[in-house]
Scaffold this active site. Structure first.
Site, PDB file in Angstrom:
ATOM      1  N   TYR A 154      11.227  43.632  28.672  1.00  0.00           N
ATOM      2  CA  TYR A 154      11.799  44.133  27.421  1.00  0.00           C
ATOM      3  C   TYR A 154      12.337  42.980  26.566  1.00  0.00           C
ATOM      4  O   TYR A 154      12.154  42.961  25.344  1.00  0.00           O
ATOM      5  CB  TYR A 154      12.901  45.161  27.706  1.00  0.00           C
ATOM      6  CG  TYR A 154      12.414  46.375  28.460  1.00  0.00           C
ATOM      7  CD1 TYR A 154      11.190  46.962  28.159  1.00  0.00           C
ATOM      8  CD2 TYR A 154      13.170  46.941  29.488  1.00  0.00           C
ATOM      9  CE1 TYR A 154      10.727  48.070  28.861  1.00  0.00           C
ATOM     10  CE2 TYR A 154      12.713  48.056  30.193  1.00  0.00           C
ATOM     11  CZ  TYR A 154      11.492  48.610  29.874  1.00  0.00           C
ATOM     12  OH  TYR A 154      11.032  49.706  30.565  1.00  0.00           O
TER      13      TYR A 154
HETATM   14  C1  LIG Z   1       8.895  47.265  34.813  1.00  0.00           C
HETATM   15  C2  LIG Z   1       7.424  47.324  35.177  1.00  0.00           C
HETATM   16  C3  LIG Z   1       6.781  48.554  34.569  1.00  0.00           C
HETATM   17  C4  LIG Z   1       6.720  46.085  34.601  1.00  0.00           C
HETATM   18  O1  LIG Z   1       5.349  46.102  34.981  1.00  0.00           O
HETATM   19  P1  LIG Z   1       4.648  44.788  35.594  1.00  0.00           P
HETATM   20  O2  LIG Z   1       3.204  44.993  35.512  1.00  0.00           O
HETATM   21  O3  LIG Z   1       5.256  44.512  36.924  1.00  0.00           O
HETATM   22  O4  LIG Z   1       5.216  43.695  34.601  1.00  0.00           O
HETATM   23  P2  LIG Z   1       4.635  42.776  33.428  1.00  0.00           P
HETATM   24  O5  LIG Z   1       3.509  43.396  32.718  1.00  0.00           O
HETATM   25  O6  LIG Z   1       5.822  42.384  32.643  1.00  0.00           O
HETATM   26  O7  LIG Z   1       4.121  41.541  34.213  1.00  0.00           O
HETATM   27  C5  LIG Z   1       4.930  40.977  35.209  1.00  0.00           C
HETATM   28  C6  LIG Z   1       4.691  39.509  35.380  1.00  0.00           C
HETATM   29  O8  LIG Z   1       3.318  39.206  35.249  1.00  0.00           O
HETATM   30  C7  LIG Z   1       3.187  38.127  34.358  1.00  0.00           C
HETATM   31  N1  LIG Z   1       1.983  38.331  33.556  1.00  0.00           N
HETATM   32  C8  LIG Z   1       1.897  38.875  32.322  1.00  0.00           C
HETATM   33  N2  LIG Z   1       0.615  38.868  31.925  1.00  0.00           N
HETATM   34  C9  LIG Z   1      -0.098  38.356  32.927  1.00  0.00           C
HETATM   35  C10 LIG Z   1      -1.466  38.094  33.114  1.00  0.00           C
HETATM   36  N3  LIG Z   1      -2.364  38.388  32.152  1.00  0.00           N
HETATM   37  N4  LIG Z   1      -1.867  37.534  34.265  1.00  0.00           N
HETATM   38  C11 LIG Z   1      -0.970  37.243  35.227  1.00  0.00           C
HETATM   39  N5  LIG Z   1       0.350  37.474  35.108  1.00  0.00           N
HETATM   40  C12 LIG Z   1       0.763  38.015  33.975  1.00  0.00           C
HETATM   41  C13 LIG Z   1       4.372  38.148  33.469  1.00  0.00           C
HETATM   42  O9  LIG Z   1       4.682  36.831  33.051  1.00  0.00           O
HETATM   43  C14 LIG Z   1       5.437  38.747  34.320  1.00  0.00           C
HETATM   44  O10 LIG Z   1       6.157  37.756  35.009  1.00  0.00           O
HETATM   45  P3  LIG Z   1       7.686  37.997  35.438  1.00  0.00           P
HETATM   46  O11 LIG Z   1       7.933  39.441  35.640  1.00  0.00           O
HETATM   47  O12 LIG Z   1       7.828  37.210  36.663  1.00  0.00           O
HETATM   48  O13 LIG Z   1       8.481  37.476  34.295  1.00  0.00           O
HETATM   49  C15 LIG Z   1       7.214  47.335  36.715  1.00  0.00           C
HETATM   50  O14 LIG Z   1       7.678  46.120  37.248  1.00  0.00           O
HETATM   51  C16 LIG Z   1       7.890  48.498  37.413  1.00  0.00           C
HETATM   52  O15 LIG Z   1       7.320  49.579  37.514  1.00  0.00           O
HETATM   53  N6  LIG Z   1       9.119  48.264  37.924  1.00  0.00           N
HETATM   54  C17 LIG Z   1       9.842  49.279  38.691  1.00  0.00           C
HETATM   55  C18 LIG Z   1      10.176  50.479  37.864  1.00  0.00           C
HETATM   56  C19 LIG Z   1      10.969  50.118  36.635  1.00  0.00           C
HETATM   57  O16 LIG Z   1      11.929  49.373  36.686  1.00  0.00           O
HETATM   58  N7  LIG Z   1      10.556  50.689  35.506  1.00  0.00           N
HETATM   59  C20 LIG Z   1      11.247  50.521  34.273  1.00  0.00           C
HETATM   60  C21 LIG Z   1      12.404  51.455  34.255  1.00  0.00           C
HETATM   61  S1  LIG Z   1      13.234  51.364  32.711  1.00  0.00           S
END
Ligand SMILES: CC(C)(COP(=O)(O)OP(=O)(O)OC[C@H]1O[C@@H](n2cnc3c(N)ncnc32)[C@H](O)[C@@H]1OP(=O)(O)O)[C@@H](O)C(=O)NCCC(=O)NCCS
Length: 188
Positions: A154
């Site tokens: 975010y």
């Molecule tokens: C929050 C959530 C939806 C984010 O989804 P995600 O796929 O894990 O996260 P992102 O798309 O941000 O990517 C995560 C990491 O991949 C990296 N990334 C982004 N694009 C990328 C790519 N093309 N290739 C490789 N890595 C990549 C990012 O830099 C990020 O690194 P960081 O988290 O260490 O800073 C997920 O982690 C989740 O479900 N969490 C638990 C539930 C939750 O908290 N939901 C939100 C409630 S409000």
């Protein structure tokens, strides 16, 4: 940073009926990603089903190629007076703040990716797709306080504090309400 390879996936958009058709899968992702007890499912199911009928409901999902399994999803709608979350947040805001942030707001209600598929950018892709063309002058959400991948995402996309350390009834955890103006610029 070395890019981590993820599973072969496909991002899809769903209307309310399409999400309802995959409700079991969506709820399974929700409890796994949030590490919640499956016991909350029966209550949550009714809430989520009701959300699909709200104004301007839209959803996205990440499906695994080949199997069609749901690896992640997100949804939201236009936040409106009388809705539980809307009124909870309003109670913590001044009138000016309320008008600015909630007068015409798209509410990001859920955004989740299964743990095994996290860390490769799927969550960001889901959020961008959900906000692409979304109605509203702002987007707002709540998330538990504390360092997390969700917070990093975010902040990276320009969300700022609307309300901090807010307590919602029935949950001991303090939450932050974050928001940003719409539209979200591509590539920000
Ligand atoms: C929050 C959530 C939806 C984010 O989804 P995600 O796929 O894990 O996260 P992102 O798309 O941000 O990517 C995560 C990491 O991949 C990296 N990334 C982004 N694009 C990328 C790519 N093309 N290739 C490789 N890595 C990549 C990012 O830099 C990020 O690194 P960081 O988290 O260490 O800073 C997920 O982690 C989740 O479900 N969490 C638990 C539930 C939750 O908290 N939901 C939100 C409630 S409000």
């Amino acid at each position: 940073m070395t890019a981590k390879a993820g599973p072969a996936t496909r991002l899809v958009r769903w209307n309310g009926g399409e999400m309802l058709a995959r409700l079991d899968d969506v709820l399974a992702v929700y409890v796994t990603a949030m590490n919640y007890s499956p016991e909350i499912l029966s209550i949550r199911r009714g809430f989520v089903a009701g959300h699909t009928r709200r104004s301007e409901f839209r959803a996205v999902a990440t499906l695994e190629e080949g199997t069609g399994r749901v690896l992640g999803f997100g949804y939201g709608y236009l936040s409106g007076p009388g809705q539980w979350w809307h009124e909870q947040v309003r109670s913590g805001l001044s009138d000016d703040h309320y008008d600015r942030w909630m007068g015409d707001a798209f509410e990001l209600v859920e955004l989740h990716v299964l743990p095994r598929a996290q860390g490769t950018g799927l969550g960001e892709a889901q959020l961008r797709a959900l906000l692409d063309g979304a109605p509203g002058a702002t987007v707002i959400l709540s998330t538990p306080e504390g360092e997390s991948r969700a917070w990093r995402l975010y902040r990276r996309l320009g969300f700022v504090d609307v309300l901090r350390h807010h307590l919602f009834p029935g949950d001991e955890r303090p939450f932050a309400v974050l928001g940003r103006p719409l539209p979200l610029e591509p590539g920000r």
